[in-house]
Design a protein around this motif. Structure first.
Motif, PDB file in Angstrom:
ATOM      1  N   ASP A 128      23.212  49.326  41.606  1.00 26.79           N
ATOM      2  CA  ASP A 128      22.318  49.731  40.512  1.00 26.79           C
ATOM      3  C   ASP A 128      22.072  48.582  39.536  1.00 26.79           C
ATOM      4  OD1 ASP A 128      22.032  52.319  41.554  1.00 26.79           O
ATOM      5  OD2 ASP A 128      23.842  52.997  40.525  1.00 26.79           O
ATOM      6  N   GLY A 129      21.886  47.390  40.088  1.00 27.78           N
ATOM      7  CA  GLY A 129      21.561  46.224  39.276  1.00 27.78           C
ATOM      8  C   GLY A 129      22.745  45.529  38.630  1.00 27.78           C
ATOM      9  N   GLN A 130      23.965  46.017  38.869  1.00 28.05           N
ATOM     10  CA  GLN A 130      25.156  45.396  38.289  1.00 28.05           C
ATOM     11  C   GLN A 130      25.998  44.749  39.375  1.00 28.05           C
ATOM     12  OE1 GLN A 130      26.685  48.933  36.043  1.00 28.05           O
ATOM     13  NE2 GLN A 130      26.633  47.441  34.359  1.00 28.05           N
ATOM     14  N   SER A 131      26.427  43.534  39.129  1.00 27.83           N
ATOM     15  CA  SER A 131      27.237  42.796  40.088  1.00 27.83           C
ATOM     16  C   SER A 131      28.564  43.509  40.340  1.00 27.83           C
ATOM     17  CB  SER A 131      27.506  41.392  39.539  1.00 27.83           C
ATOM     18  OG  SER A 131      28.545  40.767  40.250  1.00 27.83           O
ATOM     19  N   LEU A 132      28.925  43.645  41.619  1.00 26.85           N
ATOM     20  CA  LEU A 132      30.229  44.217  41.952  1.00 26.85           C
ATOM     21  C   LEU A 132      31.344  43.347  41.386  1.00 26.85           C
ATOM     22  CD1 LEU A 132      31.839  46.446  43.388  1.00 26.85           C
ATOM     23  CD2 LEU A 132      31.692  45.071  45.481  1.00 26.85           C
ATOM     24  N   VAL A 133      31.115  42.032  41.311  1.00 25.31           N
ATOM     25  CA  VAL A 133      32.092  41.115  40.713  1.00 25.31           C
ATOM     26  C   VAL A 133      32.378  41.543  39.268  1.00 25.31           C
ATOM     27  CG1 VAL A 133      32.469  38.738  39.934  1.00 25.31           C
ATOM     28  CG2 VAL A 133      31.470  39.167  42.186  1.00 25.31           C
ATOM     29  N   ASP A 134      31.323  41.810  38.498  1.00 29.98           N
ATOM     30  CA  ASP A 134      31.489  42.209  37.099  1.00 29.98           C
ATOM     31  C   ASP A 134      32.063  43.611  36.974  1.00 29.98           C
ATOM     32  OD1 ASP A 134      30.385  39.760  36.399  1.00 29.98           O
ATOM     33  OD2 ASP A 134      28.382  40.586  36.042  1.00 29.98           O
ATOM     34  N   LEU A 135      31.614  44.527  37.832  1.00 30.77           N
ATOM     35  CA  LEU A 135      32.102  45.909  37.769  1.00 30.77           C
ATOM     36  C   LEU A 135      33.608  45.987  38.012  1.00 30.77           C
ATOM     37  CD1 LEU A 135      29.236  47.731  39.707  1.00 30.77           C
ATOM     38  CD2 LEU A 135      29.761  47.970  37.270  1.00 30.77           C
ATOM     39  N   VAL A 136      34.081  45.309  39.055  1.00 38.86           N
ATOM     40  CA  VAL A 136      35.501  45.385  39.367  1.00 38.86           C
ATOM     41  C   VAL A 136      36.335  44.608  38.351  1.00 38.86           C
ATOM     42  CG1 VAL A 136      35.659  43.469  41.025  1.00 38.86           C
ATOM     43  CG2 VAL A 136      37.172  45.438  41.244  1.00 38.86           C
ATOM     44  N   ALA A 137      35.824  43.498  37.827  1.00 44.07           N
ATOM     45  CA  ALA A 137      36.564  42.752  36.800  1.00 44.07           C
ATOM     46  C   ALA A 137      36.739  43.606  35.543  1.00 44.07           C
ATOM     47  CB  ALA A 137      35.850  41.448  36.465  1.00 44.07           C
ATOM     48  N   ALA A 138      35.693  44.315  35.153  1.00 49.12           N
ATOM     49  CA  ALA A 138      35.790  45.191  33.976  1.00 49.12           C
ATOM     50  C   ALA A 138      36.789  46.316  34.226  1.00 49.12           C
ATOM     51  CB  ALA A 138      34.416  45.759  33.629  1.00 49.12           C
ATOM     52  N   PHE A 139      36.764  46.913  35.412  1.00 48.60           N
ATOM     53  CA  PHE A 139      37.698  47.987  35.747  1.00 48.60           C
ATOM     54  C   PHE A 139      39.133  47.467  35.702  1.00 48.60           C
ATOM     55  CE2 PHE A 139      40.257  50.386  38.759  1.00 48.60           C
ATOM     56  CZ  PHE A 139      39.999  51.702  38.381  1.00 48.60           C
ATOM     57  N   GLU A 140      39.383  46.315  36.331  1.00 47.15           N
ATOM     58  CA  GLU A 140      40.734  45.771  36.350  1.00 47.15           C
ATOM     59  C   GLU A 140      41.221  45.401  34.948  1.00 47.15           C
ATOM     60  OE1 GLU A 140      40.650  43.958  40.893  1.00 47.15           O
ATOM     61  OE2 GLU A 140      40.653  42.558  39.197  1.00 47.15           O
ATOM     62  N   THR A 141      40.353  44.861  34.137  1.00 48.75           N
ATOM     63  CA  THR A 141      40.714  44.516  32.754  1.00 48.75           C
ATOM     64  C   THR A 141      41.072  45.779  31.987  1.00 48.75           C
ATOM     65  OG1 THR A 141      39.310  42.556  32.778  1.00 48.75           O
ATOM     66  CG2 THR A 141      39.878  43.466  30.619  1.00 48.75           C
ATOM     67  N   GLN A 142      40.248  46.813  32.128  1.00 51.71           N
ATOM     68  CA  GLN A 142      40.496  48.086  31.444  1.00 51.71           C
ATOM     69  C   GLN A 142      41.835  48.684  31.855  1.00 51.71           C
ATOM     70  OE1 GLN A 142      37.736  51.170  32.545  1.00 51.71           O
ATOM     71  NE2 GLN A 142      38.177  52.371  30.718  1.00 51.71           N
ATOM     72  N   ARG A 143      42.221  48.509  33.106  1.00 49.28           N
ATOM     73  CA  ARG A 143      43.484  49.051  33.607  1.00 49.28           C
ATOM     74  C   ARG A 143      44.676  48.149  33.303  1.00 49.28           C
ATOM     75  NH1 ARG A 143      43.072  53.510  37.359  1.00 49.28           N
ATOM     76  NH2 ARG A 143      41.234  54.581  36.557  1.00 49.28           N
ATOM     77  N   GLY A 144      44.432  46.973  32.739  1.00 53.12           N
ATOM     78  CA  GLY A 144      45.522  46.063  32.413  1.00 53.12           C
ATOM     79  C   GLY A 144      46.050  45.286  33.601  1.00 53.12           C
ATOM     80  N   PHE A 145      45.269  45.228  34.686  1.00 51.56           N
ATOM     81  CA  PHE A 145      45.686  44.447  35.843  1.00 51.56           C
ATOM     82  C   PHE A 145      45.607  42.967  35.493  1.00 51.56           C
ATOM     83  CE2 PHE A 145      43.783  47.820  38.980  1.00 51.56           C
ATOM     84  CZ  PHE A 145      44.735  48.736  38.577  1.00 51.56           C
ATOM     85  N   ALA A 146      46.622  42.219  35.937  1.00 53.25           N
ATOM     86  CA  ALA A 146      46.611  40.780  35.686  1.00 53.25           C
ATOM     87  C   ALA A 146      47.045  40.059  36.952  1.00 53.25           C
ATOM     88  CB  ALA A 146      47.544  40.438  34.530  1.00 53.25           C
ATOM     89  N   PRO A 147      46.285  39.097  37.390  1.00 51.16           N
ATOM     90  CA  PRO A 147      45.036  38.644  36.793  1.00 51.16           C
ATOM     91  C   PRO A 147      43.897  39.588  37.157  1.00 51.16           C
ATOM     92  CG  PRO A 147      45.453  37.383  38.774  1.00 51.16           C
ATOM     93  CD  PRO A 147      46.636  38.302  38.585  1.00 51.16           C
ATOM     94  N   ALA A 148      43.024  39.830  36.221  1.00 55.13           N
ATOM     95  CA  ALA A 148      41.849  40.674  36.462  1.00 55.13           C
ATOM     96  C   ALA A 148      40.698  39.799  36.929  1.00 55.13           C
ATOM     97  CB  ALA A 148      41.461  41.417  35.190  1.00 55.13           C
ATOM     98  N   GLY A 149      39.901  40.331  37.834  1.00 56.10           N
ATOM     99  CA  GLY A 149      38.740  39.582  38.315  1.00 56.10           C
ATOM    100  C   GLY A 149      39.152  38.464  39.248  1.00 56.10           C
ATOM    101  N   GLY A 150      38.429  37.374  39.174  1.00 57.45           N
ATOM    102  CA  GLY A 150      38.685  36.241  40.062  1.00 57.45           C
ATOM    103  C   GLY A 150      37.963  36.361  41.394  1.00 57.45           C
ATOM    104  N   TYR A 151      36.990  37.262  41.460  1.00 60.28           N
ATOM    105  CA  TYR A 151      36.257  37.502  42.703  1.00 60.28           C
ATOM    106  C   TYR A 151      34.940  36.744  42.737  1.00 60.28           C
ATOM    107  CZ  TYR A 151      39.401  41.520  42.945  1.00 60.28           C
ATOM    108  OH  TYR A 151      40.507  42.326  42.979  1.00 60.28           O
ATOM    109  N   ALA A 152      34.419  36.626  43.948  1.00 58.22           N
ATOM    110  CA  ALA A 152      33.090  36.065  44.193  1.00 58.22           C
ATOM    111  C   ALA A 152      32.583  36.698  45.477  1.00 58.22           C
ATOM    112  CB  ALA A 152      33.167  34.556  44.321  1.00 58.22           C
ATOM    113  N   GLY A 153      31.356  36.401  45.814  1.00 55.29           N
ATOM    114  CA  GLY A 153      30.782  36.938  47.040  1.00 55.29           C
ATOM    115  C   GLY A 153      31.459  36.374  48.279  1.00 55.29           C
ATOM    116  N   ILE A 154      31.272  37.068  49.399  1.00 49.10           N
ATOM    117  CA  ILE A 154      31.805  36.553  50.656  1.00 49.10           C
ATOM    118  C   ILE A 154      30.872  35.464  51.170  1.00 49.10           C
ATOM    119  CG2 ILE A 154      33.027  38.681  51.231  1.00 49.10           C
ATOM    120  CD1 ILE A 154      30.779  39.179  53.357  1.00 49.10           C
ATOM    121  N   ILE A 155      31.454  34.507  51.869  1.00 49.35           N
ATOM    122  CA  ILE A 155      30.692  33.380  52.394  1.00 49.35           C
ATOM    123  C   ILE A 155      30.759  33.440  53.922  1.00 49.35           C
ATOM    124  CG2 ILE A 155      30.444  30.872  52.429  1.00 49.35           C
ATOM    125  CD1 ILE A 155      31.909  30.823  49.710  1.00 49.35           C
TER     126      ILE A 155
END
Length: 143
Positions: A23-50
Motif C-alpha cells: 500500500d505504498g509503504q516500504s516493507l523495510v520501513d514497516l518492519v523496522a517501525a514494528f521492531e522498534t515499537q516492540r523494543g527489538f534490538a537491533p531493530a531494522g537493518g533490512y534491505a531488498g533481496i538481490i
C-alpha cells in the motif's frame, strides 16, 4: 480488504535489489517501525533481496513459495535481506499462502532471533492477479 503490492528496484553496489511495498509503504520501513515499537534490538537493518547474489530460482514461483528449492523452507520466503546485501545475514521470513484469488504474507520471523514475536505484524493479503502482476514487473526489472 486486500492490500496492493509493488516493488521498488534499487541499485546496491551495482546490483539490483527488490524492495516490496505494501500500500505504498516500504516493507523495510514497516518492519523496522514494528521492531522498534516492540523494543527489538537491533531493530531494522533490512534491505531488498538481490537476485544476482543468491539463486532464488524462478522468482515468480519463489514469491508464491512454489520453487523446487524454496528458501528458507517450503511455504516460506525471504522477503528482505540484510542491508549489507547478503540475504542470509539478516533475513525477514514470511509464510506465503496462495488460496483462490488471494495471496497472503503471514507468520513473519527473523531467523537469527527466534524469540522475537511478530504477532500483530500482518497478515498482508493481496489480490492474486494484482500480486502476480507486481511480481512479474519486478522480475522483468531485475532481468
Amino acid at each position: 480488504m486486500s492490500s496492493a503490492l509493488s516493488f521498488s528496484v534499487v541499485e546496491v553496489d551495482g546490483a539490483k535489489a527488490l524492495v516490496p511495498f505494501i500500500d505504498g509503504q516500504s516493507l523495510v520501513d514497516l518492519v523496522a517501525a514494528f521492531e522498534t515499537q516492540r523494543g527489538f534490538a537491533p531493530a531494522g537493518g533490512y534491505a531488498g533481496i538481490i537476485p544476482a547474489h543468491f539463486d532464488f530460482g524462478d522468482l515468480r514461483r519463489y514469491y508464491e513459495a512454489r520453487e523446487a528449492r524454496q528458501w528458507p523452507k517450503p511455504d516460506h520466503a525471504w522477503l528482505l535481506g540484510c542491508d549489507c546485501g547478503e540475504v542470509g545475514c539478516w533475513p525477514l521470513t514470511a509464510r506465503i499462502g496462495v488460496a483462490g484469488d488471494a495471496v497472503a504474507w503471514s507468520h513473519f520471523s527473523q531467523e537469527h532471533r527466534p524469540g522475537w514475536n511478530y504477532e500483530g505484524f500482518g497478515p498482508f493479503v493481496f489480490g492474486r492477479q494484482q500480486y502476480a502482476s507486481a511480481v512479474s514487473r519486478a522480475v522483468e526489472a531485475v532481468a
